[in-house]
Scaffold this active site. Structure first.
Site, PDB file in Angstrom:
ATOM      1  N   ASN A  42       0.876  -1.169   0.000  1.00 61.24           N
ATOM      2  CA  ASN A  42       0.000   0.000   0.000  1.00 61.24           C
ATOM      3  C   ASN A  42       0.915   1.221   0.000  1.00 61.24           C
ATOM      4  O   ASN A  42       1.461   1.589   1.026  1.00 61.24           O
ATOM      5  CB  ASN A  42      -0.897  -0.012   1.245  1.00 61.24           C
ATOM      6  N   LYS A  55       0.124   4.213  -0.350  1.00 61.12           N
ATOM      7  CA  LYS A  55      -0.544   5.416   0.165  1.00 61.12           C
ATOM      8  C   LYS A  55      -0.295   6.581  -0.807  1.00 61.12           C
ATOM      9  O   LYS A  55      -0.223   6.352  -2.012  1.00 61.12           O
ATOM     10  CB  LYS A  55      -0.090   5.705   1.593  1.00 61.12           C
ATOM     11  N   HIS A  66      -9.543   1.414   4.765  1.00 63.18           N
ATOM     12  CA  HIS A  66      -8.293   1.645   5.496  1.00 63.18           C
ATOM     13  C   HIS A  66      -8.568   2.666   6.610  1.00 63.18           C
ATOM     14  O   HIS A  66      -9.347   3.601   6.422  1.00 63.18           O
ATOM     15  CB  HIS A  66      -7.212   2.166   4.543  1.00 63.18           C
ATOM     16  N   GLU A 102      -6.949   5.099   7.609  1.00 63.86           N
ATOM     17  CA  GLU A 102      -6.687   6.490   7.211  1.00 63.86           C
ATOM     18  C   GLU A 102      -7.901   7.080   6.494  1.00 63.86           C
ATOM     19  O   GLU A 102      -8.202   8.264   6.620  1.00 63.86           O
ATOM     20  CB  GLU A 102      -5.420   6.560   6.336  1.00 63.86           C
ATOM     21  N   GLU A 105      -5.280  -4.564  10.755  1.00 63.10           N
ATOM     22  CA  GLU A 105      -4.290  -3.498  10.913  1.00 63.10           C
ATOM     23  C   GLU A 105      -4.596  -2.699  12.179  1.00 63.10           C
ATOM     24  O   GLU A 105      -5.398  -1.746  12.135  1.00 63.10           O
ATOM     25  CB  GLU A 105      -4.345  -2.543   9.713  1.00 63.10           C
ATOM     26  N   GLY A 152       2.495   2.682  10.772  1.00 61.21           N
ATOM     27  CA  GLY A 152       3.478   3.757  10.646  1.00 61.21           C
ATOM     28  C   GLY A 152       4.181   4.118  11.947  1.00 61.21           C
ATOM     29  O   GLY A 152       4.852   5.141  12.023  1.00 61.21           O
ATOM     30  N   SER A 202       3.551  -1.703  10.440  1.00 62.54           N
ATOM     31  CA  SER A 202       4.993  -1.734  10.718  1.00 62.54           C
ATOM     32  C   SER A 202       5.650  -3.074  10.376  1.00 62.54           C
ATOM     33  O   SER A 202       6.528  -3.548  11.105  1.00 62.54           O
ATOM     34  CB  SER A 202       5.271  -1.339  12.174  1.00 62.54           C
TER      35      SER A 202
END
Ligand code: 13P
Length: 253
Positions: free
Chosen positions: A9, A11, A96, A98, A168, A174, A213
């Protein structure tokens, strides 16, 4: 037998020329030592065609990070599933965290996207995950169970194998602080059992990934985790050498 799935991904990273260089490198690396895993790269919309062209004639796949679940029309700034299909996307990331947090995506919309993707023959990679405070309150399974049920509610039980679930945890994304392989395995087991019970679906054929991560340093642990069928990789997927190393952890041909 579930084939391992390793997904990049990207992003909001990589211009189209950068994507071209990356894909050439990735292709070379995985031609030298092919992995047993299925490998998918999900670039921004602007680089999908570049990635598709760079992967032609190889086993590498292109996917997308999002779409809007209407067939076409007055949706300025959005991209439909048929547009992704026309670019040979086999997978699309849906829900996701985000997108949920920064763009206000609701479980309702995500459920709609899962349904539309499947109806169009594109495999949705449905992301679910708990926050750190939910985890500290011991609510991880409850939260994930609820997310799965609301996002998969439009599906028939026999459609479950057409979905990929990516666990996730939000605190692991991250942050450089991954969950443990044991956490991932436990969650995968829980998700399969819960969907089996509530939807009576074939969850044994459904792939469940871990994301958050993941690096070449910790991938061995996740590759060995029972019931975890692959990984969804953010930061480390931006480097072709690192991403190839992650894919090769699933065994080489
Ligand atoms: P990182 O691998 O950068 O933690 O990102 C994970 C992720 O969000 C993949 O979708």
């Amino acid at each position: 037998m579930r084939q391992p799935l390793v997904v990049a991904n990207w992003k909001m990273n990589m211009t189209s020329p950068e994507a071209k260089d990356y894909c050439q490198r990735l292709r070379e690396l995985l031609q030298e030592t092919p992995t047993l895993a299925e490998v998918v790269v999900c670039p921004p919309f602007t680089a999908i065609e570049t990635v598709r062209n760079a992967f032609l004639g190889s086993d590498l796949q292109v996917g997308a990070q999002n779409f809007y679940p209407a067939p076409k029309g007055a949706y300025t700034g959005e991209v439909s599933i048929s547009m992704l299909k026309a670019l040979d996307c086999r997978y699309v990331i849906v829900g996701h965290s985000e997108r949920r947090l920064r763009f206000g995506e609701t479980a309702e919309t995500i459920g709609e996207k899962v349904k539309v993707a499947i109806e169009n023959g594109i495999t949705p990679i449905l992301c679910v995950g708990e926050t750190m405070s939910e985890r500290s309150l011991g609510m991880t399974e409850k939260v994930i169970g609820q997310q799965l049920l609301t996002c998969l509610k439009h599906l028939q039980p026999e459609q479950l194998p057409q979905v990929v679930v990516a666990y996730e945890p939000l605190w692991a994304i991250g942050s450089g602080r991954s969950a443990t392989a044991k956490d991932a395995a436990q969650l995968a087991k829980y998700a399969r059992q819960r969907l089996q019970r509530l939807m009576n679906g074939n969850t044994e054929a459904m792939r469940i990934l871990y994301g958050g991560s993941v690096t070449p340093e910790n991938i061995q642990e996740f590759a060995a985790a029972e019931g975890v069928d692959g990984v969804l990789v953010g930061g480390a997927s931006l480097n072709a050498d690192k991403f190839a190393a992650i894919a090769r952890a699933y065994g080489v041909k």
